[in-house]
Design an enzyme around this catalytic site. Structure first.
Site, PDB file in Angstrom:
ATOM      1  N   GLU A 111       0.857  -1.189   0.000  1.00 47.89           N
ATOM      2  CA  GLU A 111       0.000   0.000   0.000  1.00 47.89           C
ATOM      3  C   GLU A 111       0.891   1.236   0.000  1.00 47.89           C
ATOM      4  OE1 GLU A 111      -2.364   2.766  -0.379  1.00 47.89           O
ATOM      5  OE2 GLU A 111      -3.293   0.773  -0.397  1.00 47.89           O
ATOM      6  N   MET A 149      -4.123   5.093   3.741  1.00 51.94           N
ATOM      7  CA  MET A 149      -5.083   4.375   2.902  1.00 51.94           C
ATOM      8  C   MET A 149      -5.237   2.906   3.283  1.00 51.94           C
ATOM      9  SD  MET A 149      -6.618   6.437   0.912  1.00 51.94           S
ATOM     10  CE  MET A 149      -7.325   5.358  -0.338  1.00 51.94           C
ATOM     11  N   THR A 200     -10.145   2.961  -0.349  1.00 50.78           N
ATOM     12  CA  THR A 200     -10.887   4.201  -0.588  1.00 50.78           C
ATOM     13  C   THR A 200     -12.105   4.314   0.306  1.00 50.78           C
ATOM     14  OG1 THR A 200     -10.148   4.366  -2.890  1.00 50.78           O
ATOM     15  CG2 THR A 200     -12.196   5.487  -2.319  1.00 50.78           C
ATOM     16  N   HIS A 216     -44.322  -3.262  11.507  1.00 52.40           N
ATOM     17  CA  HIS A 216     -44.957  -1.956  11.297  1.00 52.40           C
ATOM     18  C   HIS A 216     -44.623  -1.039  12.472  1.00 52.40           C
ATOM     19  CE1 HIS A 216     -48.054   0.994  10.262  1.00 52.40           C
ATOM     20  NE2 HIS A 216     -48.408   0.962  11.545  1.00 52.40           N
TER      21      HIS A 216
END
Length: 454
Positions: free
Chosen positions: A33, A38, A42, A441
């Site tokens: 990396e 990072m 991303t 509900h």
């Protein structure tokens, strides 16, 4: 020189998950990396997670009202909270792999010397890694159009850098009317900025169902977002405390002032500097890594995952790419890009918009005999409870089989609802299954009782 069973370039969703899987299978893995900021890719650092953190904070700020200075203070707190969240997740992702005895993390720039050799440049040194398997997970980066003065402007930002802007801009101009631009437009309007969107094309969200796109556009405009269609930025000029954009909008010349400019004109695969040709890895006409249905490149021992392949740019696609690669490398190869089913996606507007499958026009063009089902969001009790009954739901049904061909949900919590429709589509059950299901509900998903009533 290091010798590994596998080398992965890129600490994104697909790469980090594959590293764990290969390590669990007993393989020695190197993960490269280029930036310590990072780890995790991303999504965690400059994409989904920080932007959704700010979307949530913006909605809370909208409901609180107040002066612009009060809104600015809340924005500053939201940025600080977002930074804490991403730092925590970044460290968690790093530690999860660093703790594995057969995974070594290299912080540096990776490139290919040949199909079995990866070069890592870090801290002024160059190291050579030998391996049998190579996996590319390098992602994509924003594209900056060649507008005079834009690249040099101190008020211009990409989506990644705007997420770190500590002072709320009174006026934000967004160049680009796509999904990223719309999400930021909705978010910053909720925070309290005056937002203008400049889109070069005449049709708003041209890939979406016309009816739904019109509803989204009207909702944004009703909330105060200024959307200019058939508009083109011709020049950007920095002044003492703001920028001035020269814009041609439907043959009319206008100037727009902004304390911040977001460049949201698309993303391109990160292939520069990888030296892919040295390993026999070819690119597509659009500059992405060329892969087959198993995500194998034109080099037989090299695979690619995620945005660098030029496909749909979603974290969950990178994760599914990992499943496909794993199926090939460690399994029977049965999982491919052709059998992952319908792919849903959401745009976190206010309310959010989510989609899966075909639009009405697309289904008609493919020769389906269709029927359309619609439901206004105001008819959903939970939407009234949430005090945001804006929007509509629309489903495209195969008249012959009763199966759902596509769904477009512009309403609160659509990002959760769309996954249930994706499951129904993959299971090839008729719409009546959702229409006759029992839901708790009040929830947004119970709207399917009415949408799919038949």
């Amino acid at each position: 020189m290091g010798n590994y069973d596998a080398v992965i370039i890129g600490f994104g969703k697909g790469g980090k998950t594959l590293a764990q899987e290969l390590a669990a299978a007993g393989k020695r893995v190197a993960l490269i990396e280029r930036s310590e900021k990072m780890f995790g890719g991303t999504c965690i650092n400059v994409g989904c997670i920080p932007s959704k953190s700010l979307v949530h904070s913006a909605a809370l700020s909208r409901d609180m009202g107040g002066s612009f200075e009060e809104k600015t203070h809340r924005y500053e707190l939201a940025i600080a909270e977002k930074n804490k969240l991403t730092a925590k997740l970044r460290q968690k992702n790093y530690k999860k792999l660093d703790d594995l005895p057969n995974v070594e993390i290299y912080v540096g720039v990776g490139s290919l010397r040949d199909a079995h050799t990866v070069i890592v440049e870090r801290a002024g040194t160059t190291e050579e890694l030998k391996t049998d398997l190579i996996f590319l997970n390098t992602g994509a980066s924003p594209f900056i159009p060649p507008i005079p003065g834009l690249k040099e402007s101190k008020y211009a930002y990409l989506s990644e850098t705007l997420l770190d802007l500590e002072r709320l801009p009174k006026r934000l101009v967004i160049i680009g009317g796509g999904y990223i631009g719309m999400e930021f437009a909705s978010m910053y309007q909720n925070f309290g900025s005056q937002v203008t969107v400049i889109q070069d094309g005449p049709v708003f969200l041209p890939r979406e169902d016309e009816e739904i796109a019109a509803a989204v556009l009207q909702s944004l405009r009703d909330r105060g977002v200024r959307v200019l269609l058939s508009a083109k930025t011709t020049k950007v000029t920095d002044m003492d405390n703001h920028a001035v954009l020269n814009v041609t909008a439907q043959d009319e010349e206008v100037t727009i002032q902004a304390e911040a400019i977001l460049v949201a004109t698309g993303r391109r695969p990160n292939v520069a500097g990888l030296n892919l040709e040295a390993a026999g890895v070819e690119l597509t006409e659009r500059g992405a890594v060329k892969t087959d249905i198993h995500l194998r490149t034109t080099a037989p021992n090299i695979w690619a995952m995620g945005d660098v392949t030029g496909g749909l740019q979603f974290t969950y696609i990178s994760l599914d790419d990992y499943r496909i690669v794993t199926s090939t490398v460690l399994g029977d190869g049965s999982r491919t890009t052709k059998n992952r089913g319908a792919v849903p996606y959401s745009v976190f507007l206010d309310p959010p918009f989510s989609r899966v499958g075909l639009s009405e026009k697309e289904a008609g063009d493919k020769g389906y005999e269709i029927k359309i089902m619609r439901l206004p969001a105001m008819a959903i009790p939970k939407a009234q409870v949430l005090q945001n009954p804006t929007g509509m739901l629309k489903a495209v049904i195969d008249q012959r089989t009763g199966q759902i061909l596509g769904a477009h949900l512009f309403c609160e919590e659509s990002y959760e609802m769309i996954n249930l429709i994706k499951l129904a589509m993959d299971a090839e059950v008729p719409y009546t299954v959702l229409g006759n299901a029992i839901y708790t509900h009040p929830t947004m998903s119970e709207a399917f009782n009415d949408l799919f009533r038949g």
